[in-house]
Design a protein around this motif. Structure first.
Motif, PDB file in Angstrom:
ATOM      1  N   ALA A 326      -4.029   4.154  -5.593  1.00 48.20           N
ATOM      2  CA  ALA A 326      -2.732   4.165  -6.256  1.00 48.20           C
ATOM      3  C   ALA A 326      -2.778   3.370  -7.560  1.00 48.20           C
ATOM      4  CB  ALA A 326      -1.662   3.609  -5.322  1.00 48.20           C
ATOM      5  N   LEU A 327      -3.415   2.190  -7.527  1.00 48.58           N
ATOM      6  CA  LEU A 327      -3.529   1.399  -8.756  1.00 48.58           C
ATOM      7  C   LEU A 327      -4.435   2.087  -9.772  1.00 48.58           C
ATOM      8  CD1 LEU A 327      -3.825  -2.223  -7.303  1.00 48.58           C
ATOM      9  CD2 LEU A 327      -1.812  -1.097  -8.272  1.00 48.58           C
ATOM     10  N   THR A 328      -5.478   2.753  -9.288  1.00 42.83           N
ATOM     11  CA  THR A 328      -6.343   3.501 -10.193  1.00 42.83           C
ATOM     12  C   THR A 328      -5.567   4.588 -10.910  1.00 42.83           C
ATOM     13  OG1 THR A 328      -8.267   3.071  -8.792  1.00 42.83           O
ATOM     14  CG2 THR A 328      -8.439   4.903 -10.326  1.00 42.83           C
ATOM     15  N   ASN A 329      -4.684   5.276 -10.201  1.00 43.31           N
ATOM     16  CA  ASN A 329      -3.880   6.328 -10.813  1.00 43.31           C
ATOM     17  C   ASN A 329      -2.912   5.761 -11.846  1.00 43.31           C
ATOM     18  OD1 ASN A 329      -5.125   8.357  -9.366  1.00 43.31           O
ATOM     19  ND2 ASN A 329      -3.610   8.341  -7.707  1.00 43.31           N
ATOM     20  N   VAL A 330      -2.415   4.538 -11.594  1.00 41.79           N
ATOM     21  CA  VAL A 330      -1.544   3.908 -12.589  1.00 41.79           C
ATOM     22  C   VAL A 330      -2.327   3.640 -13.872  1.00 41.79           C
ATOM     23  CG1 VAL A 330      -0.125   1.890 -13.113  1.00 41.79           C
ATOM     24  CG2 VAL A 330      -0.057   2.889 -10.824  1.00 41.79           C
ATOM     25  N   VAL A 331      -3.544   3.110 -13.715  1.00 46.28           N
ATOM     26  CA  VAL A 331      -4.376   2.836 -14.889  1.00 46.28           C
ATOM     27  C   VAL A 331      -4.682   4.122 -15.648  1.00 46.28           C
ATOM     28  CG1 VAL A 331      -6.644   2.000 -15.639  1.00 46.28           C
ATOM     29  CG2 VAL A 331      -5.364   0.767 -13.870  1.00 46.28           C
ATOM     30  N   ARG A 332      -4.957   5.195 -14.912  1.00 48.72           N
ATOM     31  CA  ARG A 332      -5.354   6.447 -15.553  1.00 48.72           C
ATOM     32  C   ARG A 332      -4.193   7.174 -16.217  1.00 48.72           C
ATOM     33  NH1 ARG A 332      -8.747   9.357 -10.714  1.00 48.72           N
ATOM     34  NH2 ARG A 332     -10.719   8.229 -10.886  1.00 48.72           N
ATOM     35  N   HIS A 333      -3.087   7.283 -15.483  1.00 44.44           N
ATOM     36  CA  HIS A 333      -2.086   8.283 -15.853  1.00 44.44           C
ATOM     37  C   HIS A 333      -0.725   7.719 -16.260  1.00 44.44           C
ATOM     38  CE1 HIS A 333      -5.023  11.019 -14.198  1.00 44.44           C
ATOM     39  NE2 HIS A 333      -4.906  10.497 -12.986  1.00 44.44           N
ATOM     40  N   SER A 334      -0.528   6.413 -16.144  1.00 44.84           N
ATOM     41  CA  SER A 334       0.791   5.861 -16.433  1.00 44.84           C
ATOM     42  C   SER A 334       0.770   5.087 -17.746  1.00 44.84           C
ATOM     43  CB  SER A 334       1.250   4.945 -15.291  1.00 44.84           C
ATOM     44  OG  SER A 334       2.485   4.354 -15.614  1.00 44.84           O
ATOM     45  N   GLY A 335       1.893   5.181 -18.468  1.00 42.50           N
ATOM     46  CA  GLY A 335       2.054   4.385 -19.675  1.00 42.50           C
ATOM     47  C   GLY A 335       2.509   2.980 -19.388  1.00 42.50           C
ATOM     48  N   SER A 336       2.890   2.696 -18.137  1.00 40.64           N
ATOM     49  CA  SER A 336       3.342   1.362 -17.765  1.00 40.64           C
ATOM     50  C   SER A 336       2.150   0.437 -17.571  1.00 40.64           C
ATOM     51  CB  SER A 336       4.159   1.422 -16.475  1.00 40.64           C
ATOM     52  OG  SER A 336       4.474   0.121 -16.018  1.00 40.64           O
ATOM     53  N   ARG A 337       2.294  -0.806 -17.938  1.00 38.89           N
ATOM     54  CA  ARG A 337       1.258  -1.803 -17.723  1.00 38.89           C
ATOM     55  C   ARG A 337       1.672  -2.789 -16.638  1.00 38.89           C
ATOM     56  NH1 ARG A 337      -3.113   0.076 -18.497  1.00 38.89           N
ATOM     57  NH2 ARG A 337      -1.794   1.837 -17.907  1.00 38.89           N
ATOM     58  N   HIS A 338       2.607  -2.336 -15.786  1.00 41.20           N
ATOM     59  CA  HIS A 338       3.088  -3.198 -14.707  1.00 41.20           C
ATOM     60  C   HIS A 338       3.256  -2.349 -13.452  1.00 41.20           C
ATOM     61  CE1 HIS A 338       6.017  -5.508 -12.273  1.00 41.20           C
ATOM     62  NE2 HIS A 338       5.349  -6.544 -12.765  1.00 41.20           N
ATOM     63  N   ALA A 339       2.757  -2.859 -12.305  1.00 40.84           N
ATOM     64  CA  ALA A 339       2.869  -2.157 -11.032  1.00 40.84           C
ATOM     65  C   ALA A 339       3.265  -3.147  -9.957  1.00 40.84           C
ATOM     66  CB  ALA A 339       1.553  -1.474 -10.676  1.00 40.84           C
ATOM     67  N   ARG A 340       3.909  -2.636  -8.931  1.00 41.55           N
ATOM     68  CA  ARG A 340       4.356  -3.470  -7.813  1.00 41.55           C
ATOM     69  C   ARG A 340       3.791  -2.903  -6.510  1.00 41.55           C
ATOM     70  NH1 ARG A 340       8.309  -2.654 -11.248  1.00 41.55           N
ATOM     71  NH2 ARG A 340       9.053  -0.839 -10.099  1.00 41.55           N
ATOM     72  N   VAL A 341       3.247  -3.792  -5.707  1.00 43.47           N
ATOM     73  CA  VAL A 341       2.727  -3.425  -4.382  1.00 43.47           C
ATOM     74  C   VAL A 341       3.571  -4.149  -3.352  1.00 43.47           C
ATOM     75  CG1 VAL A 341       0.756  -3.472  -2.811  1.00 43.47           C
ATOM     76  CG2 VAL A 341       0.397  -3.099  -5.271  1.00 43.47           C
ATOM     77  N   LEU A 342       4.234  -3.383  -2.491  1.00 40.29           N
ATOM     78  CA  LEU A 342       5.096  -3.950  -1.454  1.00 40.29           C
ATOM     79  C   LEU A 342       4.470  -3.671  -0.091  1.00 40.29           C
ATOM     80  CD1 LEU A 342       7.750  -5.286  -0.550  1.00 40.29           C
ATOM     81  CD2 LEU A 342       8.791  -3.004  -0.541  1.00 40.29           C
ATOM     82  N   LEU A 343       4.243  -4.729   0.691  1.00 42.12           N
ATOM     83  CA  LEU A 343       3.674  -4.622   2.038  1.00 42.12           C
ATOM     84  C   LEU A 343       4.754  -4.950   3.052  1.00 42.12           C
ATOM     85  CD1 LEU A 343       0.312  -6.561   1.466  1.00 42.12           C
ATOM     86  CD2 LEU A 343       0.690  -4.102   1.322  1.00 42.12           C
ATOM     87  N   GLY A 344       4.971  -4.063   3.991  1.00 41.03           N
ATOM     88  CA  GLY A 344       5.937  -4.296   5.050  1.00 41.03           C
ATOM     89  C   GLY A 344       5.414  -3.731   6.353  1.00 41.03           C
ATOM     90  N   HIS A 345       5.873  -4.276   7.467  1.00 39.94           N
ATOM     91  CA  HIS A 345       5.385  -3.785   8.751  1.00 39.94           C
ATOM     92  C   HIS A 345       6.358  -4.187   9.846  1.00 39.94           C
ATOM     93  CE1 HIS A 345       4.134  -7.779  10.328  1.00 39.94           C
ATOM     94  NE2 HIS A 345       3.944  -8.052   9.050  1.00 39.94           N
ATOM     95  N   ASP A 346       6.264  -3.435  10.931  1.00 38.67           N
ATOM     96  CA  ASP A 346       6.942  -3.818  12.163  1.00 38.67           C
ATOM     97  C   ASP A 346       5.907  -3.702  13.279  1.00 38.67           C
ATOM     98  OD1 ASP A 346       6.670  -1.094  12.656  1.00 38.67           O
ATOM     99  OD2 ASP A 346       8.746  -0.630  12.080  1.00 38.67           O
TER     100      ASP A 346
END
Length: 411
Positions: A326-346
């Motif tokens: 997912a982060l690789t795709n942001v680097v490749r294809h997104s104009g944004s230079r900021h990403a958020r990773v949210l981890l949640g679980h039950d």
């Protein structure tokens, strides 16, 4: 040595899947005429001739002496077995006809009847059941007709009628031959089915292994190559104007390529020695900080929220690779230079969400286009799901749900 001891100590390998000669018979059926049973037919013919010769001495005066025509019938009957695998229906009918002529001519009883048994067995096993039943039924009916009525007009002279008990005994032998042939046919079909199922399972395992290797290599290389691609562009752009920054970009390329080589080597070592333990632990969400650092070298700021629970190795690896892709795709294809990773679980599932603000650049960084498919395959292998698509407020979102427990545990 261990394999030899197992083979000597246990039952033969064909115990569950059929003896080797049975598979050779199946191969002959698949390629008819390639190997005719010359040796077995020759040995059988010699056995019939010698056995009939001795039988004739014991029946002297009761049956007609064996002359040239009788020998020719014996040779033809036995010789037809040479084609029992290629033309089983013709051979069983032919051997039954020549045997009937031999018996009607009054020649001595002998092992010539075994030729009909062998041809019947071959025909039934090959699937020509109706031809085999018809040939044996006709032979028995004609034998009974000759023994009970037509013997008066057929050689040898002075012959007497057979009893019904004798004919019932012959009928019992005919039924036994057919029954054994049918049992052999059923068992052969079971063996063929088992062989086909094993071959299909082997192909399926090979396909799954190829997919796993492709996913692993793609995930190992895609992120590092994307970082290298970005940093190479930075180095080329700043080579003349800012050599120090270009040097930093080259150092990043060296570090990323070294890490990629190390992970590729780990995958290849696993393929070369599948039974050995890996030399290095498989990556997991515990190395998420390394992904953040690598993304930072590519100019991407990653914000991580939440902490992962204790995960099984397979789930941990899949989660790591999904975030990495997912982060690789942001680097490749997104104009944004900021990403958020949210981890949640039950108690039942781990939820991973990777967002970027977009917009899409449409640039091609040299990827294969299989990243999203690989993420979905990884999630599906664990019973999870992947949703990826544009966000309502712009940008892109990847949402993965990976189960932490199996269905049996939930019950």
């Amino acid at each position: 040595m261990t394999e030899q001891r197992v083979r000597r100590g246990g039952p033969p390998q064909w115990w569950r899947h059929g003896p080797p000669w049975w598979h050779r018979a199946a191969d002959e059926e698949a390629e008819p005429g390639r190997h005719r049973p010359w040796l077995s037919t020759a040995l059988f013919t010699v056995f019939v001739l010698v056995g009939t010769h001795f039988s004739a001495h014991n029946q002297h005066g009761h049956r007609e002496p064996l002359d040239a025509f009788g020998l020719a019938l014996l040779l033809v009957t036995s010789g037809m077995l040479l084609w029992r695998k290629r033309y089983p229906a013709f051979v069983v009918c032919g051997t039954a006809a020549t045997t009937l002529v031999y018996y009607a001519a009054g020649y001595p009883y002998g092992p010539v009847f075994l030729a009909v048994v062998v041809s019947c067995f071959s025909a039934v096993v090959a699937g020509h059941r109706r031809a085999a039943w018809t040939a044996l039924g006709t032979l028995w009916a004609a034998h009974a007709l000759i023994s009970l009525w037509l013997y008066r007009w057929l050689p040898p002279p002075g012959d007497t009628a057979a009893s019904w008990g004798q004919e019932l005994a012959v009928a019992t032998w005919v039924v036994a031959v057919v029954a054994v042939s049918e049992l052999a046919r059923v068992r052969r079909e079971q063996w063929a089915k088992e062989r086909a199922e094993r071959a299909q399972a082997s192909r399926r395992r090979a396909d799954e292994e190829r997919l796993r290797i492709a996913r692993e290599l793609h995930d190992v290389l895609a992120h590092s190559i994307s970082v290298i691609n970005v940093q190479a562009g930075v180095g080329l752009a700043l080579l003349d104007t800012d050599p120090e920054q270009a040097r930093t970009a080259l150092a990043t390329i060296k570090a990323a390529s070294k890490e990629a080589l190390g992970e590729v080597r780990q995958v290849l070592d696993t393929l070369r020695t599948p039974g050995d333990a890996p030399r290095a632990p498989a990556p997991g969400l515990g190395r998420l900080s390394e992904l953040v650092d690598q993304a930072a070298t590519a100019g991407l700021t990653v914000e991580v929220q939440g902490a992962p629970p204790r995960l099984p190795p397979g789930t941990d690896l899949a989660a790591f690779r999904i975030v990495q892709e997912a982060l690789t795709n942001v680097v490749r294809h997104s104009g944004s230079r900021h990403a958020r990773v949210l981890l949640g679980h039950d108690r039942r599932a781990l939820r991973l969400r990777v967002d970027d603000d977009g917009p899409a650049t449409g640039a091609d960084a040299g990827g294969s286009g299989n990243g999203l498919a690989g993420m979905r395959e990884r999630a599906a292998a664990l019973g999870g799901t992947i949703d990826a698509g544009a966000r309502p407020d712009g940008g892109w979102r990847v949402l993965a749900v990976l189960p932490l427990t199996t269905e049996e545990e939930n019950r």
